[in-house]
Enzyme design. Structure first.
Site, PDB file in Angstrom:
ATOM      1  N   GLY A  40       0.793  -1.223   0.000  1.00 31.33           N
ATOM      2  CA  GLY A  40       0.000   0.000   0.000  1.00 31.33           C
ATOM      3  C   GLY A  40       0.820   1.265   0.000  1.00 31.33           C
ATOM      4  O   GLY A  40       0.327   2.344  -0.340  1.00 31.33           O
ATOM      5  N   CYS A  41       2.093   1.161   0.376  1.00 29.94           N
ATOM      6  CA  CYS A  41       2.953   2.331   0.565  1.00 29.94           C
ATOM      7  C   CYS A  41       3.730   2.653  -0.707  1.00 29.94           C
ATOM      8  O   CYS A  41       4.491   1.811  -1.193  1.00 29.94           O
ATOM      9  CB  CYS A  41       3.918   2.053   1.718  1.00 29.94           C
ATOM     10  SG  CYS A  41       5.255   3.243   1.887  1.00 29.94           S
TER      11      CYS A  41
END
Length: 309
Positions: A40-41
């Site tokens: 997600g990062c």
């Protein structure tokens, strides 16, 4: 490493900034290092792209944490069994903070990913994504096959141009989406969002007639820009109110560039996880998520996360 100090205490480590180098504390060796990331990062994705691009997936293990970050730090499967989350294969940890504190019990910084771990010394090597992509770019060349060692996303002849573009892209796009989304006043928001779209306009012009942004070859600039732009339409357009335009409808050159990287280069496609990315921004238990999305509603759209070629 960087540290904070005061007159009554020893230095408090707040980040790890070590290098991989022949003859150094952390020497290039196969199976010695392990990379921890979140799909997600966007900063994590930078590191995972370089790992794949350079063929380091055969030399450096990698573990995916849960996209649902919490105040206790990123979680492994043991603490949060979200689909696609993996267990810590080294110590069976529940959260990434346990590894940081194992490396240094007095660590006083944030428990971030990406993070590169030295299995031999049981220490964090580096947790700064901009440095990790350069470590992966050249740090293991002595032990890589020649065709992978020859890949160079920060070539000497283009470094001045690369650094120049990084300066404004990092400020107005990589950080700019956050400046817009987390603005406390209307003026602050408008300054950030206008700067963001001015930079997108500038990049659109740079790509006309070109496959890549600098020197018509794949460089760090492409890697570092891809990670916010692949999230732009599905995430930033909505949750961060970056809605003066979308990549797919208003930036044909950027859209072409992004689709080419995603569909034609496995290092980009295989490190992209739209589900984990949306969950990180809409469902993570952090202050900004709770402020921007207090009811934890994840939007269904767009129908297609990235268009076909």
């Amino acid at each position: 490493m960087t540290s904070n100090t005061d007159k009554d205490s020893k230095p408090v480590v707040t980040s790890f900034r070590n290098n991989i180098e022949v003859g150094g504390l952390h020497a290039p060796e196969k199976d010695r290092y392990h990379l921890y990331i979140s799909y997600g990062c966007p900063w994590s994705q930078r590191a995972s792209i370089l790992r794949k691009l350079k063929g380091l997936d055969e030399f450096i293990g990698m573990t995916i944490v849960s996209p649902r970050m919490s105040p206790e730090s990123w979680a492994f499967k043991k603490a949060d069994d979200y689909p696609g989350t993996e267990d810590d294969p080294l110590y069976g940890a529940s959260r990434i903070r346990e590894l940081y504190l194992k490396s240094d019990p007095d660590y006083g910084g944030r428990f971030t990913v990406p993070m590169l771990w030295d299995k031999k010394l049981e220490k964090v090597v580096n947790n700064e994504s901009a440095e990790l992509i350069r470590i992966f770019n050249t740090g293991f060349n002595d032990i890589l096959p020649s065709e992978k060692a020859a890949i160079d996303v920060y070539p000497e002849a283009l470094r001045k141009d690369i650094d120049s573009v990084h300066e404004w892209v990092s400020d107005t796009i990589n950080s700019g989406v956050y400046k817009a989304g987390l603005a406390k006043t209307q003026k602050e928001y408008e300054v950030a969002v206008n700067a963001l779209f001015a930079s997108l306009d500038r990049l659109e012009e740079m790509l006309k007639g070109n496959t890549y942004l600098i020197g018509n070859t794949l460089t760090e600039v492409d890697v570092r820009l891809f990670t916010p732009l692949i999230r732009f339409d599905p995430i930033y357009y909505g949750i961060f109110k970056c809605n003066l335009g979308s990549i797919r409808h208003d930036y044909p050159e950027l859209n072409r560039w992004m689709k080419n990287l995603y569909w034609n280069n496995p290092a980009f496609k295989e490190t992209t996880n739209f589900d984990h990315s949306k969950v990180t921004y809409y469902l993570a238990d952090t202050t900004f998520n709770l402020q921007l999305n207090p009811n934890a509603i994840v939007p269904l759209g767009p129908k297609v996360n990235i268009e076909p070629l």
